[in-house]
Design a protein around this motif. Structure first.
Motif, short mmCIF file in Angstrom:
data_model
loop_
_atom_site.label_atom_id
_atom_site.label_comp_id
_atom_site.label_asym_id
_atom_site.label_seq_id
_atom_site.Cartn_x
_atom_site.Cartn_y
_atom_site.Cartn_z
N GLY A 1 0.81 -1.22 0.00
CA GLY A 1 0.00 0.00 0.00
C GLY A 1 0.84 1.27 0.00
N PRO A 2 1.79 1.41 0.94
CA PRO A 2 2.63 2.61 0.95
C PRO A 2 3.40 2.83 -0.35
N VAL A 3 3.93 1.76 -0.94
CA VAL A 3 4.71 1.93 -2.16
C VAL A 3 3.80 2.28 -3.34
N LEU A 4 2.62 1.68 -3.42
CA LEU A 4 1.69 2.05 -4.49
C LEU A 4 1.39 3.54 -4.44
N ARG A 5 1.14 4.06 -3.24
CA ARG A 5 0.83 5.49 -3.11
C ARG A 5 2.05 6.34 -3.44
N PHE A 6 3.22 5.90 -3.01
CA PHE A 6 4.46 6.63 -3.29
C PHE A 6 4.72 6.73 -4.79
N ASN A 7 4.44 5.66 -5.52
CA ASN A 7 4.72 5.60 -6.96
C ASN A 7 3.64 6.27 -7.81
N MET A 8 2.57 6.71 -7.19
CA MET A 8 1.42 7.20 -7.94
C MET A 8 1.80 8.29 -8.95
N ALA A 9 2.69 9.20 -8.57
CA ALA A 9 3.02 10.33 -9.43
C ALA A 9 3.51 9.88 -10.79
N ALA A 10 4.27 8.79 -10.83
CA ALA A 10 4.83 8.31 -12.10
C ALA A 10 4.02 7.17 -12.70
N ALA A 11 3.39 6.35 -11.85
CA ALA A 11 2.77 5.11 -12.33
C ALA A 11 1.26 5.20 -12.52
N ALA A 12 0.67 6.38 -12.31
CA ALA A 12 -0.79 6.50 -12.39
C ALA A 12 -1.37 5.96 -13.70
N PRO A 13 -0.79 6.25 -14.88
CA PRO A 13 -1.37 5.70 -16.11
C PRO A 13 -1.40 4.18 -16.14
N LEU A 14 -0.35 3.57 -15.59
CA LEU A 14 -0.29 2.10 -15.57
C LEU A 14 -1.26 1.53 -14.53
N TYR A 15 -1.38 2.19 -13.38
CA TYR A 15 -2.36 1.76 -12.39
C TYR A 15 -3.77 1.84 -12.97
N ALA A 16 -4.02 2.88 -13.76
CA ALA A 16 -5.34 3.04 -14.38
C ALA A 16 -5.63 1.87 -15.32
N GLU A 17 -4.62 1.44 -16.07
CA GLU A 17 -4.80 0.28 -16.96
C GLU A 17 -5.11 -0.97 -16.15
N LEU A 18 -4.42 -1.15 -15.02
CA LEU A 18 -4.67 -2.33 -14.18
C LEU A 18 -6.05 -2.25 -13.53
N ALA B 1 -13.85 7.40 -16.14
CA ALA B 1 -13.15 8.34 -15.28
C ALA B 1 -11.77 8.65 -15.86
N ASP B 2 -11.16 9.75 -15.40
CA ASP B 2 -9.84 10.09 -15.90
C ASP B 2 -8.78 9.18 -15.28
N VAL B 3 -7.56 9.32 -15.78
CA VAL B 3 -6.46 8.44 -15.35
C VAL B 3 -6.25 8.51 -13.84
N GLN B 4 -6.22 9.70 -13.28
CA GLN B 4 -5.95 9.84 -11.86
C GLN B 4 -7.02 9.15 -11.02
N ALA B 5 -8.27 9.33 -11.38
CA ALA B 5 -9.36 8.71 -10.62
C ALA B 5 -9.29 7.19 -10.70
N ARG B 6 -9.00 6.68 -11.89
CA ARG B 6 -8.91 5.21 -12.05
C ARG B 6 -7.72 4.65 -11.30
N SER B 7 -6.61 5.36 -11.30
CA SER B 7 -5.42 4.87 -10.60
C SER B 7 -5.67 4.87 -9.09
N GLU B 8 -6.32 5.91 -8.58
CA GLU B 8 -6.64 5.95 -7.15
C GLU B 8 -7.62 4.84 -6.79
N ARG B 9 -8.54 4.56 -7.70
CA ARG B 9 -9.50 3.47 -7.49
C ARG B 9 -8.77 2.14 -7.39
N PHE B 10 -7.73 1.96 -8.22
CA PHE B 10 -6.95 0.72 -8.18
C PHE B 10 -6.24 0.56 -6.84
N VAL B 11 -5.56 1.61 -6.38
CA VAL B 11 -4.82 1.53 -5.12
C VAL B 11 -5.77 1.25 -3.96
#
Length: 388
Positions: free
Chosen positions: A291-308, A318-328
């Protein structure tokens, strides 16, 4: 639009076979695959004493195999365990090695297969690509759905009181892998959760790795995460559910192939010191730091988190940021539902040790270099504190 691909290489074991109950006809399968008949099984005492090897041994004996068992493998195995196993293998003139168990047993089996044919000192093998020559035929049969060790070319050994070193080489890929999810049915819920989350971390870190990420590793990571996320809670709550157990084992396997070719990063780098200092299971330490590392990496990995997120939760508008936050958020919720411990304090990690853990994490440079965001010692300490 036509896409240009960067050059990449993808490596994996020679052949894999999935069959519920396949261990009960292991002799028949190995008889088709190999001419060798002096077989050394590498496992641990618990599995041996619980009878998990019984059907496999009976099948092997019925098909003409001369079977010896080394069952002294322990978690985070030290070099002494490896050397003792090699000694037994040489004593029985083993000409085929079978790793049966969790990641530790399969890791030991890899190097035993090399050292039965090689006089190269173990000290010279540490690092990447340092093994010389060939090895004895190698088969891997996992009994947990987590490490993916059956399809990786990595062995991790404990080399000191709190330190570990790795051997990475092409020779460590198995010739054959048998996936028999029936062997995982007896795995307790806590171990099912920890190993399952370990496999999820493999998939996520392979997908976001800076180096060697490629279309094949991406495809495997996505499918692995789909299978793992969709079946973890069921496997924990109903350990005899065949569909869930098979999905978890296959998902773990696919994630193993993904991270063997697109290496893991900061979650593992921070998990290793926890294992070294506190002897916690590797899957559990990954779960605690995810959890902590996912949040730490969000700034760079958000587009990839959104895909996952689209893979495990379904696509939305939803936009990339919203989808990435939903994933985490979903990953954190899934870990909570699995019943795995949530905080470092829950597994008796001392707050006073966090600076030491952060310093030790910096030694994992081969992993940290793959992280989408650079990690300093101060960052590592902040991540441990967040997990505490």
């Amino acid at each position: 639009m036509t896409e240009e691909f960067k050059p990449f290489t993808f490596n994996t074991p020679g052949s894999m076979h999935l069959e519920w109950g396949g261990a009960s006809r292991l002799g028949e399968l190995l008889g088709e695959w190999f001419e060798q008949r002096k077989l050394l099984i590498v496992t641990d005492k618990f599995l041996h004493e619980q009878g998990l090897l019984n059907e496999a041994k009976a099948s092997l004996a019925a098909c003409g195999f001369d079977v010896a068992v080394f069952d002294d493998v322990v978690a985070d195995p030290p070099e002494a365990v490896l050397l003792a196993c090699v000694e037994q293998g040489k004593a029985v003139d083993a000409d085929i090695v079978l790793g049966l168990g969790g990641g530790s047993s399969m890791d030991i089996a890899k190097l035993v297969a090399v050292m039965l044919k090689s006089e190269q000192p173990l000290a010279d093998m540490y690092g990447i690509g340092n093994i010389k020559g060939s090895r004895t035929p190698l088969v891997q049969v996992p009994t947990t759905a987590g490490t993916g060790s059956e399809v990786t070319n990595i062995t991790i050994l404990t080399t000191g009181e709190t330190t570990k070193m790795g051997v990475v080489a092409q020779q460590l890929y198995a010739d054959r892998v048998l996936l028999d999810a029936q062997l995982t049915v007896g795995l307790p819920a806590a171990a099912t959760a920890a190993t399952g989350i370990d496999a999820m971390v493999h998939a996520i870190e392979a997908y976001t790795s800076v180096h060697r990420k490629n279309p094949l590793s991406d495809a495997l990571a996505r499918e692995a995460l789909r299978l793992l996320c969709g079946n973890l809670v069921t496997a924990c709550q109903d350990g005899s559910n065949r569909a869930a157990r098979e999905a978890m084992l296959l998902g773990s396997n696919l994630a193993g192939q993904a991270f063997s070719n697109s290496p893991v990063a900061a979650v593992h780098a921070l998990a290793y010191p926890l294992g070294g200092h506190y002897h916690l299971p590797h899957g559990l330490t990954n779960a605690l730091m995810l959890g902590p590392v996912l949040r730490f990496n969000m700034a760079a990995a958000a587009p990839l988190y959104a895909e996952l997120a689209d893979v495990v939760l379904g696509p939305d508008k939803a936009d990339v940021q919203a989808r990435s936050e939903r994933f985490v958020e979903y990953m954190q919720e899934l870990m909570n539902r699995s019943g795995a411990p949530q905080r470092l304090r829950d597994v008796n990690v001392s707050e006073d040790s966090l600076p030491t853990l952060a310093k030790d994490a910096m030694l994992q440079s081969r992993l940290l270099m793959n992280n989408p965001v650079a990690v300093t010692e101060a960052d590592a300490l902040a991540l441990y504190r967040e997990a505490y």
